[in-house]
Design a protein around this motif. Structure first.
Motif, PDB file in Angstrom:
ATOM      1  N   PRO A  31      -0.201  14.877  17.771  1.00  0.00           N
ATOM      2  CA  PRO A  31       0.993  14.686  16.948  1.00  0.00           C
ATOM      3  C   PRO A  31       2.106  13.993  17.733  1.00  0.00           C
ATOM      4  CG  PRO A  31       0.796  16.966  17.615  1.00  0.00           C
ATOM      5  CD  PRO A  31      -0.442  16.273  18.078  1.00  0.00           C
ATOM      6  N   THR A  32       2.752  13.044  17.106  1.00  0.00           N
ATOM      7  CA  THR A  32       3.861  12.309  17.702  1.00  0.00           C
ATOM      8  C   THR A  32       5.089  12.503  16.811  1.00  0.00           C
ATOM      9  OG1 THR A  32       2.324  10.652  18.523  1.00  0.00           O
ATOM     10  CG2 THR A  32       4.635  10.047  18.499  1.00  0.00           C
ATOM     11  N   THR A  33       6.205  12.890  17.397  1.00  0.00           N
ATOM     12  CA  THR A  33       7.429  13.128  16.633  1.00  0.00           C
ATOM     13  C   THR A  33       8.038  11.808  16.179  1.00  0.00           C
ATOM     14  OG1 THR A  33       7.838  15.110  17.925  1.00  0.00           O
ATOM     15  CG2 THR A  33       9.689  14.236  16.690  1.00  0.00           C
ATOM     16  N   VAL A  34       8.429  11.739  14.907  1.00  0.00           N
ATOM     17  CA  VAL A  34       9.083  10.556  14.352  1.00  0.00           C
ATOM     18  C   VAL A  34      10.581  10.811  14.353  1.00  0.00           C
ATOM     19  CG1 VAL A  34       9.322   9.089  12.323  1.00  0.00           C
ATOM     20  CG2 VAL A  34       7.100  10.059  12.902  1.00  0.00           C
ATOM     21  N   GLY A  37      17.477   7.315  12.631  1.00  0.00           N
ATOM     22  CA  GLY A  37      18.942   7.368  12.656  1.00  0.00           C
ATOM     23  C   GLY A  37      19.544   7.021  13.996  1.00  0.00           C
ATOM     24  N   ARG A  38      20.869   6.902  13.963  1.00  0.00           N
ATOM     25  CA  ARG A  38      21.594   6.536  15.170  1.00  0.00           C
ATOM     26  C   ARG A  38      21.527   7.642  16.222  1.00  0.00           C
ATOM     27  NH1 ARG A  38      27.288   6.112  13.832  1.00  0.00           N
ATOM     28  NH2 ARG A  38      27.632   7.948  15.093  1.00  0.00           N
ATOM     29  N   LYS A  39      21.520   8.892  15.778  1.00  0.00           N
ATOM     30  CA  LYS A  39      21.455  10.019  16.717  1.00  0.00           C
ATOM     31  C   LYS A  39      20.019  10.421  17.038  1.00  0.00           C
ATOM     32  CE  LYS A  39      25.913  11.847  15.436  1.00  0.00           C
ATOM     33  NZ  LYS A  39      26.653  13.025  14.987  1.00  0.00           N
ATOM     34  N   ARG A  40      19.048   9.700  16.492  1.00  0.00           N
ATOM     35  CA  ARG A  40      17.631   9.896  16.775  1.00  0.00           C
ATOM     36  C   ARG A  40      17.175  11.319  16.470  1.00  0.00           C
ATOM     37  NH1 ARG A  40      15.024   5.709  16.572  1.00  0.00           N
ATOM     38  NH2 ARG A  40      13.505   6.368  18.082  1.00  0.00           N
ATOM     39  N   ARG A  41      17.441  11.767  15.251  1.00  0.00           N
ATOM     40  CA  ARG A  41      17.040  13.113  14.870  1.00  0.00           C
ATOM     41  C   ARG A  41      15.567  13.109  14.437  1.00  0.00           C
ATOM     42  NH1 ARG A  41      19.726  10.974  10.571  1.00  0.00           N
ATOM     43  NH2 ARG A  41      18.661  11.146   8.578  1.00  0.00           N
ATOM     44  N   PRO A  42      14.836  14.172  14.784  1.00  0.00           N
ATOM     45  CA  PRO A  42      13.424  14.239  14.374  1.00  0.00           C
ATOM     46  C   PRO A  42      13.298  14.569  12.890  1.00  0.00           C
ATOM     47  CG  PRO A  42      14.013  16.156  15.671  1.00  0.00           C
ATOM     48  CD  PRO A  42      15.208  15.256  15.661  1.00  0.00           C
ATOM     49  N   VAL A  43      12.429  13.860  12.180  1.00  0.00           N
ATOM     50  CA  VAL A  43      12.234  14.090  10.753  1.00  0.00           C
ATOM     51  C   VAL A  43      10.812  14.521  10.419  1.00  0.00           C
ATOM     52  CG1 VAL A  43      14.060  12.544  10.002  1.00  0.00           C
ATOM     53  CG2 VAL A  43      11.756  11.658  10.314  1.00  0.00           C
TER      54      VAL A  43
END
Length: 62
Positions: A31-34, A37-43
């Motif tokens: 699994p790779t986190t996606v 956004g500008r603050k690079r939040r994980p979705v």
């Protein structure tokens, strides 16, 4: 004193199947986190190719 007798040792992992890759558990995908956004939040997560075994699922060091 009686002479020691030794039995030949069997290695069942070498005879049965190749060793399973530890990072991916033999699936070939990790699994790779996606992040967005500008603050690079994980979705969420998506599947990525395992770089240890290159998708084969077997341990390359065994």
């Amino acid at each position: 004193m009686a002479p020691r007798t030794t039995k030949p040792k069997k290695n069942p992992t070498a005879l049965d199947e190749p060793a399973v890759c530890k990072p991916c558990g033999g699936t070939g995908n990790v699994p790779t986190t996606v992040r967005v956004g500008r603050k690079r939040r994980p979705v969420g997560q998506q599947d990525g190719l395992c770089l240890n075994c290159l998708g084969s699922g077997t341990d390359p060091d065994a």
